[in-house]
Write an enzyme that holds these catalytic residues in place. Structure first.
Site, PDB file in Angstrom:
ATOM      1  N   SER A 141      15.579  17.992   6.254  1.00  0.00           N
ATOM      2  CA  SER A 141      14.476  17.127   6.664  1.00  0.00           C
ATOM      3  C   SER A 141      13.166  17.884   6.516  1.00  0.00           C
ATOM      4  O   SER A 141      13.141  19.125   6.594  1.00  0.00           O
ATOM      5  CB  SER A 141      14.664  16.693   8.118  1.00  0.00           C
ATOM      6  OG  SER A 141      13.483  16.105   8.640  1.00  0.00           O
ATOM      7  N   TYR A 154      15.822  18.014  17.039  1.00  0.00           N
ATOM      8  CA  TYR A 154      16.079  17.769  15.617  1.00  0.00           C
ATOM      9  C   TYR A 154      15.391  18.836  14.768  1.00  0.00           C
ATOM     10  O   TYR A 154      15.993  19.403  13.840  1.00  0.00           O
ATOM     11  CB  TYR A 154      15.571  16.380  15.252  1.00  0.00           C
ATOM     12  CG  TYR A 154      15.969  15.908  13.873  1.00  0.00           C
ATOM     13  CD1 TYR A 154      17.253  15.421  13.634  1.00  0.00           C
ATOM     14  CD2 TYR A 154      15.063  15.929  12.813  1.00  0.00           C
ATOM     15  CE1 TYR A 154      17.624  14.980  12.379  1.00  0.00           C
ATOM     16  CE2 TYR A 154      15.427  15.482  11.553  1.00  0.00           C
ATOM     17  CZ  TYR A 154      16.705  15.013  11.341  1.00  0.00           C
ATOM     18  OH  TYR A 154      17.063  14.578  10.082  1.00  0.00           O
TER      19      TYR A 154
END
Length: 267
Positions: A141, A154
């Site tokens: 990501s 995250y």
């Protein structure tokens, strides 16, 4: 296609299911791993109806014993695994500062996003190293390289995964095994639909760019980029692979400290 068999985690829906479907269309036998037989079986059935070889495997990626058993079953039914796509993941439940986040859920995110790939990799790598071939794709990501305080779990997990990839990529490449961290960018999925920061988003990245990147890995076209952060939505991966000798001479696309100047002792 250099890949005959693949394992995809989080294969019941979203990007994981799309990866499994794309690989199956390319003639790859696919092991579908997820936490629920009920959610995996429709995917397996759909692939089988198209003539693809597929097996559904129930395991929580945070459970190393369950993962090891699933990998053994996958290789028993489909043959040695050539490719693994570590897609299973969680996101922070709420956009709140770190100190306000639910501690248990925070750790669930980190465990799934980091411990999950670690468990899968430890189950598949001995066989890959012994055979002298194999490829692993970690779903990364932009948060791995650009922190967002709204999603501290995250961000932390994806950054740690990027460092792990960097750490193990060199020794593995010497043994014919290649590891990649590839970000698809923000694509429409159930997970992104639940993220408040994307509530009004319309300019999504095309998930096909990520699927094409996985195929390129499976074909061996990106081996020279092993261990480096790649963004499927932004990068021309073939052009980047052509610059591999230049990248190899630098720390480009690797996690590192930015020096404050030429006299920085950390330079």
């Amino acid at each position: 296609m250099n890949t005959a068999t693949a394992l995809v985690t989080g294969a019941a829906r979203g990007i994981g299911r799309q990866v499994a479907e794309r690989l199956a269309r390319e003639g790859v036998a696919v092991a579908l791993l997820g936490r629920s037989a009920a959610s995996l079986e429709p995917v397996r059935t759909a692939l089988a109806e198209r003539g693809a070889s597929a097996v559904a495997l129930v395991a929580d990626v945070t459970d190393p014993d369950a993962v090891r058993d699933a990998v053994e079953r996958a290789e028993h039914e489909l043959g040695p695994l050539d490719l693994v796509v570590n897609n299973a993941g969680l996101i922070d439940a709420a956009e709140v500062p770190f100190w306000e986040a639910d501690a248990a859920q925070w750790w669930d995110v980190v465990a799934t996003n980091l411990r999950g790939p670690v468990n899968v990799d430890r189950a598949v790598l001995p066989g890959m190293v012994a055979r002298g071939r194999g490829r692993i794709v970690n779903l990364s990501s932009g948060f791995a390289v650009s922190a967002d305080p709204r999603y501290s779990a995250y961000t932390t997990s994806k950054s740690a995964l990027l460092r792990l990839t960097d750490t193990i990529a060199g020794p593995l490449a010497e043994r014919g095994v290649y590891v990649f961290d590839i970000s698809p960018g923000a694509v429409p999925t159930d997970m992104t639909a639940g993220m408040a920061m994307f509530a009004d988003k319309t300019d999504w990245y095309d998930v096909d760019l990520f699927l094409n990147a996985v195929v390129a890995v499976a074909e061996g076209r990106l081996d020279a980029l092993s261990g480096r952060f790649l963004h499927a939505g932004k990068d021309n991966l073939d052009a980047l692979a052509a610059r591999a000798p230049e990248l190899a001479a630098s720390d480009a696309r690797k996690m590192h400290l930015r020096p404050y100047g030429p006299d920085d002792p950390q330079r």
